[in-house]
Design a protein around this motif. Structure first.
Motif, short mmCIF file in Angstrom:
data_model
loop_
_atom_site.label_atom_id
_atom_site.label_comp_id
_atom_site.label_asym_id
_atom_site.label_seq_id
_atom_site.Cartn_x
_atom_site.Cartn_y
_atom_site.Cartn_z
N PRO A 527 0.83 -1.21 0.00
CA PRO A 527 0.00 0.00 0.00
C PRO A 527 0.86 1.26 0.00
CG PRO A 527 0.01 -1.02 2.16
CD PRO A 527 0.72 -1.97 1.25
N SER A 528 0.28 2.34 -0.50
CA SER A 528 1.01 3.59 -0.53
C SER A 528 0.93 4.28 0.84
CB SER A 528 0.42 4.51 -1.61
OG SER A 528 -0.92 4.84 -1.28
N PHE A 529 1.83 5.24 1.02
CA PHE A 529 1.85 6.00 2.28
C PHE A 529 0.55 6.78 2.45
CE2 PHE A 529 2.71 9.77 4.80
CZ PHE A 529 3.36 9.24 5.91
N LYS A 556 9.66 -1.32 13.75
CA LYS A 556 10.78 -1.67 12.89
C LYS A 556 11.13 -0.54 11.93
CE LYS A 556 12.29 -5.27 9.68
NZ LYS A 556 11.93 -6.54 9.01
N ILE A 557 10.10 0.17 11.43
CA ILE A 557 10.34 1.25 10.46
C ILE A 557 10.60 2.58 11.16
CG2 ILE A 557 9.34 2.45 8.48
CD1 ILE A 557 7.69 -0.01 7.88
N ASP A 558 10.06 2.77 12.36
CA ASP A 558 10.18 4.03 13.10
C ASP A 558 11.62 4.19 13.60
OD1 ASP A 558 9.79 6.34 14.52
OD2 ASP A 558 8.81 5.33 16.23
N LYS A 559 12.43 4.92 12.86
CA LYS A 559 13.84 5.09 13.22
C LYS A 559 14.06 6.15 14.29
CE LYS A 559 15.13 2.02 10.23
NZ LYS A 559 15.59 0.70 10.68
N GLU A 567 6.84 10.02 6.24
CA GLU A 567 6.92 9.67 4.83
C GLU A 567 8.32 9.27 4.42
OE1 GLU A 567 5.24 11.41 0.54
OE2 GLU A 567 5.15 12.62 2.37
N THR A 568 9.31 9.92 5.01
CA THR A 568 10.71 9.57 4.72
C THR A 568 11.03 8.18 5.24
OG1 THR A 568 11.34 11.90 4.81
CG2 THR A 568 13.11 10.27 5.02
N ARG A 573 12.02 2.35 4.25
CA ARG A 573 11.76 1.13 5.02
C ARG A 573 12.47 -0.07 4.37
NH1 ARG A 573 7.90 1.78 1.36
NH2 ARG A 573 6.96 -0.07 0.34
N PRO A 574 12.74 -1.12 5.12
CA PRO A 574 13.32 -2.34 4.54
C PRO A 574 12.35 -2.97 3.56
CG PRO A 574 13.56 -2.31 6.93
CD PRO A 574 12.64 -1.19 6.59
N LYS A 575 12.88 -3.32 2.40
CA LYS A 575 12.06 -3.91 1.36
C LYS A 575 11.97 -5.42 1.54
CE LYS A 575 11.33 -0.07 -0.81
NZ LYS A 575 12.12 0.83 0.03
#
Length: 595
Positions: A527-529, A556-559, A567-568, A573-575
């Motif tokens: 899905p898109s952002f 995991k994505i929240d750096k 959005e960045t 994010r890991p693919k």
């Protein structure tokens, strides 16, 4: 050069050889130890570098030259053999019963041979009780019938007997009264003449006058009685007797109906008792019938002591000379299957030909855990000699959908899906060039290309490995290359060419199976952002994602650790691991039943 013949010299030379040989063995042993130690220390790294380099080299060099070939499109799955003509043996006991004895499954029986015995104890008790009820009803019916007959006789008796007798009695009374009155009048006349002559007293005259009056009253009474009898008594008595007759006849009919009802119950119980012993309606092989529940298991067990419902099939006697196969067709391929299409079947080591006879318009009931998988059962008639085939055997069924000749094809793994569009990447002097493709039918390896590439061009077989992140659009939606998505969308199957019907042979050349939906690879569209950011605050939080594992994905994505995905962070994010551009040619078993 000749070997020296002197024995001494030979002994010295042999001794030198032994010494030199021992030294060589020691040196070789030391070298082997060094190689083993070096391989242990440096081997894994070197091998991984070699493998990585090989993979990189291979992944960047996988292309396919677009060409024309024959494309065979089939739907393939395992089917189950069954007889095309079955005689069902059912339980015909009202309310069901219990199996006391049943012949062994697979036994070959003759017509009228005993195959099942059901519990008859309950029916025997009901039969005894019903016999008493029937006899009582029969006795009541006999009495009511006789009463009705007597009532009918009573009506006839009065009209033709009693009434006429009463009329005659009244008429006799009238005649007597008339005669009495005439006699009294004559006496009165004589007395009056005698009184005028002085021979009778006035008292005698009065007595004779009273006698005349009395005779007249008796005559009037007799005449009135006749009038009452004819005008009222007859009709009243007749109506009463007729009512009694009609009521008796109605009661007789009611009792007769009651007897018929009780007799029907008695006959039904008698037949039910007879049906507790089931005989084979025809010669054949006994096959226990097993109903399938929604969980995939048998919903009823056929064995001694098992209860059976009314109208439940217990045994089937199949006609082994007429066999068919029942195979599931995935919902994505059901529109491609039509009656009359040629079929190739393989049972054990035997090959058969056939044709599709029917395709269900409703999906078959599946296990509760596989409720989302919709499969439509298709029946395939087997042609030729069916000797040796038995119901329940597994058959490999392959339905010929189309045999396309000299069409332009590319590997399924070379196709990239974006929404409802299909793309491929063609090698050019400036690097891979993106082309939109118009696709037709396919099997699990190749897909027909109607427009987008030209014959002779080189198309990337693994666009994901070569292009990498360039496959991602600006909105962050990732293009998938799995054959699972490709084969679920391409082609106008309603316009597929009709299969050959003359030879009926298994098609040769080309790959078998319709590339339905390979089971390897992801297959889900990322899905898109914007679609996940439901409140439009440029952040994705856990309350905006409802699927399982959302919290783990966000963490995991929240750096930056703020509990949300920007959005960045979403773009970085890991693919998911790449599957090499698709698994159409080498994926797992397709869920559609194609291969």
């Amino acid at each position: 050069m000749q070997r020296p013949s002197n024995s001494k010299t030979s002994s010295v030379v042999a001794s030198d050889h032994r010494r030199n040989g021992n030294a060589v063995v020691v040196v070789l042993a030391l070298l082997a130890i060094l190689v083993v130690v070096g391989a242990y220390i440096f081997g894994p790294g070197l091998l991984s570098q070699i493998n990585a380099g090989s993979e990189t080299s291979d992944s960047k060099a996988m292309t396919h030259k677009v060409g024309r070939e024959n494309l065979v499109v089939t739907v393939t799955d395992d089917g189950e053999l069954q007889s095309a003509s079955n005689v069902d043996v059912k339980c015909e006991i009202s309310g069901g019963s219990t199996i006391l004895w049943i012949i062994d499954d697979g036994t070959v029986v003759e017509a009228d041979q005993k195959i099942v015995e059901l519990d008859s104890s309950g029916i025997e008790e009901q039969l005894a009780a019903q016999t008493g009820v029937y006899e009582k009803a029969l006795a009541a019916q006999i009495k009511a019938t006789e009463d009705a007959a007597a009532a009918a006789i009573a009506v006839k008796e009065y009209v033709e007997g009693t009434f006429l007798k009463d009329v005659q009695e009244v008429e006799a009374q009238i005649t007597i009264a008339q005669e009495n009155m005439r006699s009294a009048q004559n006496v009165l006349d004589h007395t009056e003449r005698m009184a005028r002559k002085g021979f009778a007293t006035p008292l005698q005259v009065e007595a004779d006058e009273f006698a005349v009056k009395r005779a007249k009253l008796e005559l009037d009474f007799a005449q009135t009685s006749k009038d009452v009898l004819e005008k009222f008594t007859r009709e009243k008595t007749t109506k009463g007797l007729e009512a009694t007759r009609d009521a008796a006849q109605a009661l007789a009919r009611s009792e007769q109906a009651a007897v018929q009802l009780e007799k029907a119950k008695l006959d039904k119980l008698t037949k039910q008792l007879e049906k507790c012993v089931i005989l084979a309606p025809k010669a054949g092989m006994v096959v226990y019938f097993a109903e399938r529940s929604r969980y995939g298991s048998s919903s009823s067990q056929i064995e001694e002591g098992s209860p059976v419902r009314e109208r439940q099939t217990i045994i089937q006697l199949p006609d082994l000379t007429q066999m068919q196969a029942k195979m599931p067709v995935h919902e994505s391929k059901v529109e491609q299957v039509h009656p009359g299409q040629r079929v190739y079947l393989k049972v054990l080591d035997r090959e058969f030909q056939g044709s599709v006879t029917s395709i269900a318009n409703q999906p078959e009931s599946k296990s509760f855990f596989a409720a989302k998988v919709k499969e439509y059962p298709a029946e395939v008639r087997i042609e030729g000699d069916c000797e040796g085939l038995r119901p329940g055997m597994t058959a490999e069924v392959e339905i010929l959908i189309a045999n396309l000749e000299n069409v332009l094809t590319v590997p399924v793994s070379a196709v990239v899906v974006k929404g409802d569009q299909f793309f491929g990447y063609v090698q050019s002097a400036d690097g891979p060039q993106k082309r939109e493709l118009l696709l037709g039918l396919s099997n699990d390896k190749f897909v027909e290309v109607k427009d987008g590439v030209a014959e002779g061009e080189e198309i990337l077989m693994n666009p994901r490995a070569v292009m990498g992140d360039q496959l991602n659009d600006d909105d962050g939606e990732e293009e998938e290359g799995e054959s699972e998505k490709v084969n679920s969308r391409f082609g106008d199957t309603s316009k597929a060419p009709a299969p050959p019907s003359a030879s009926g042979k298994k098609p040769s050349g080309g790959a078998q199976g319709v590339g339905g939906s390979g089971s390897s690879g992801g297959g889900r569209k990322t899905p898109s952002f914007a679609s996940l950011d439901k409140n439009g605050d440029k952040k994705i939080t856990s309350d905006e994602i409802t699927w399982p594992g959302a919290d783990a994905m966000i963490s995991k994505i929240d750096k930056d650790g703020d509990g949300a995905i920007s959005e960045t962070e979403w773009k970085n994010r890991p693919k998911r691991p790449s599957s090499g551009g698709g698994s159409g040619a080498g994926g797992g078993r397709p869920e559609s039943g194609a291969r």
